[in-house]
Scaffold this motif. Structure first.
Motif, PDB file in Angstrom:
ATOM      1  N   HIS A 154     -47.234  32.663  14.743  1.00 40.31           N
ATOM      2  CA  HIS A 154     -46.636  33.646  15.596  1.00 40.31           C
ATOM      3  C   HIS A 154     -46.740  35.226  15.160  1.00 40.31           C
ATOM      4  CE1 HIS A 154     -43.924  30.404  17.477  1.00 40.31           C
ATOM      5  NE2 HIS A 154     -45.403  30.261  17.745  1.00 40.31           N
ATOM      6  N   HIS A 166     -41.670  24.435  14.052  1.00 36.52           N
ATOM      7  CA  HIS A 166     -41.270  25.269  15.061  1.00 36.52           C
ATOM      8  C   HIS A 166     -39.628  25.109  15.644  1.00 36.52           C
ATOM      9  CE1 HIS A 166     -44.796  27.520  15.523  1.00 36.52           C
ATOM     10  NE2 HIS A 166     -45.426  26.601  16.018  1.00 36.52           N
ATOM     11  N   ASP A 176     -41.241  29.628  13.088  1.00 35.08           N
ATOM     12  CA  ASP A 176     -42.699  29.585  12.820  1.00 35.08           C
ATOM     13  C   ASP A 176     -42.990  29.361  11.326  1.00 35.08           C
ATOM     14  OD1 ASP A 176     -45.420  29.613  13.498  1.00 35.08           O
ATOM     15  OD2 ASP A 176     -45.487  31.607  13.096  1.00 35.08           O
TER      16      ASP A 176
END
Length: 458
Positions: free
Chosen positions: A414, A376, A338
């Motif tokens: 995240h 990601h 992330d």
């Protein structure tokens, strides 16, 4: 157990859960390999008063609390600690009020993102924060991690829409922070302090968010690319052109195949990487922006780029982007990165990620909120392959280092949880970490709010 008996006496009969089989699904989020332990109990309150009763009991008994939303997190932030009590907010799922004049919605933390979007759409309004987990993730969890999503390149992340919060802090006080007015400079921004705090300062019991008018028109642009780096160059070209699309997403062929094998959506692309963009500018200006995006894709090295001919085709590709993570989970354990970097650094960091995967012999799939540099990479390992797991974890840390070396951050949306604690300590100076810990100590003096997460208390 006497301590739990005292807690149960303060709450409705079905609120405290101690059955291990029922508790099992509340003990961890979706973060692969993030540790979790057996909790003392799971509590499922329905009101702020019940949450406050739990916190005051925990202070008196010295019991750690682990707040939890829908459990869709990817950093271990909601994972249970030994002897803790998990406070699940899934029963606090009411939309309390929608004000179409002031464009505000007041909700409990357990409201699912897409449910809020559907409700306010009835008034011609729109809640922009749009994480890929929107069909399942809760507003409280989105606030706790300051979640982003597909639309954040143009419309920003969750925190930009949170105007006020009701919170039970670590002192057991039920407080409101923020405002409902268009402006507010009265005191410190305590609302902003709780956004992204991952349950380490208190438990959110109510959220008021701002809304926008519902977009009425949208065009999608699809670009095929031979590799990650050329797709990254196209992202940089969009930035250099000054275009701010409503969404700009990257998804590779590995992800598309996984989604298609699962959902039989009939997707195919003769390319290694796709960029998916959309514009919600109406009329001729929107068509011009879409054509400019095509030009940027071609400048980056696209083998094919075009404005999507049908809304159904565009929706299928964006649906595949949302389904990529659960589709890959079906193939084996997936460790999700992330990192976030400046958009002009996207080609450089994508190249570094690809090299890290190859050098560590790790299967990498790639999705990204490419328009704002939030990458990601997904590290996929065979079930039960311990050596592959170790290589994936090594690659995970090397990707963090590559992002930091490029001036980026360890987490775009995240959160830190358990998985990124080491990275955070590398990113922040000792002085800034001390400031974080001082704030934690002030608002959670008893050390009961999700301890051992984000950064180690010292």
């Amino acid at each position: 157990m006497p301590a739990l008996d005292a807690l149960a006496e303060r709450l409705p009969a079905d609120t405290v859960i101690v059955d291990p089989d029922v508790m099992a699904r509340y003990l961890h989020d979706e973060a692969e390999w993030a540790p979790y332990e057996a909790a003392l109990a799971v509590v499922r309150p329905r009101t702020a008063a019940e949450v406050q009763a739990v916190v005051r009991w925990a202070i008196a008994e010295g019991v750690a609390l682990v707040p939890r939303g829908s459990g869709t997190g990817l950093s271990g932030g909601a994972n249970a600690l030994a002897g803790s009590v998990v406070v699940s907010l899934d029963r606090m799922d009411r939309i309390l009020d929608v004000d179409p004049v002031e464009r505000l919605a007041r909700v409990q933390p357990g409201v699912v993102n897409d449910d809020l979007r559907a409700r306010v759409a009835a008034d011609g309004l729109w809640y922009p924060p749009d994480p890929a987990s929107a069909p399942w993730s809760s507003i409280g969890g989105n606030v706790a991690t300051n979640a982003g999503g597909l639309c954040c390149v143009k419309y920003g992340v969750t925190g930009q829409y949170v105007v006020s919060l009701e919170v039970v802090n670590g002192r057991g006080e039920l407080v409101r922070v923020g405002r409902r007015t268009a402006k507010d400079v009265a005191g410190y921004d305590l609302r902003g302090l709780f956004v992204g705090s991952e349950g380490t300062l208190g438990i959110i019991t109510e959220v008021t968010v701002s809304l926008l008018p519902l977009p009425r028109e949208s065009r999608a642009v699809v670009g095929y690319f031979p590799d990650l780096v050329s797709a990254g160059r196209a992202v940089a070209a969009v930035t250099e052109a000054g275009i701010i699309p409503a969404a700009l997403e990257l998804v590779d062929s590995y992800c598309l195949r996984a989604v298609d094998e699962w959902k039989n959506m009939g997707l195919s692309a003769e390319a290694e990487v796709l960029l998916l963009a959309s514009t919600d500018v109406p009329g001729a200006a929107g068509q011009a922006e879409a054509e400019a995006l095509v030009g940027c894709f071609e400048d980056g090295g696209a083998t094919f780029a075009a404005v999507s001919e049908t809304a159904e085709e565009a929706q299928a590709f964006f649906a595949a982007r949302r389904l990529a993570y659960p589709a890959l989970e079906r193939l084996g354990p997936v460790l999700t990165e992330d990192v976030c970097v400046a958009r002009h650094k996207v080609p450089q960091v994508l190249a570094a990620i690809q090299e890290i995967g190859e050098r560590n012999d790790v299967t990498l799939a790639n999705i990204a909120h490419a328009g704002d540099g939030n990458l990601h990479p997904l590290l996929i390992t065979p079930v039960g392959d311990e050596a592959a797991r170790e290589r994936a974890q090594r690659a995970f840390e090397e990707i963090i280092s590559a992002a930091l070396a490029a001036g980026g951050t360890v987490s775009g949306e995240h959160g830190i949880g358990l998985l990124k604690m080491g990275g955070l300590e590398r990113e922040l100076s000792a002085e800034v970490l001390a400031m974080h810990r001082a704030l934690k100590a002030a608002l959670d003096p008893h050390g009961i709010m999700n301890p051992g997460k984000v950064f180690a208390e010292r």
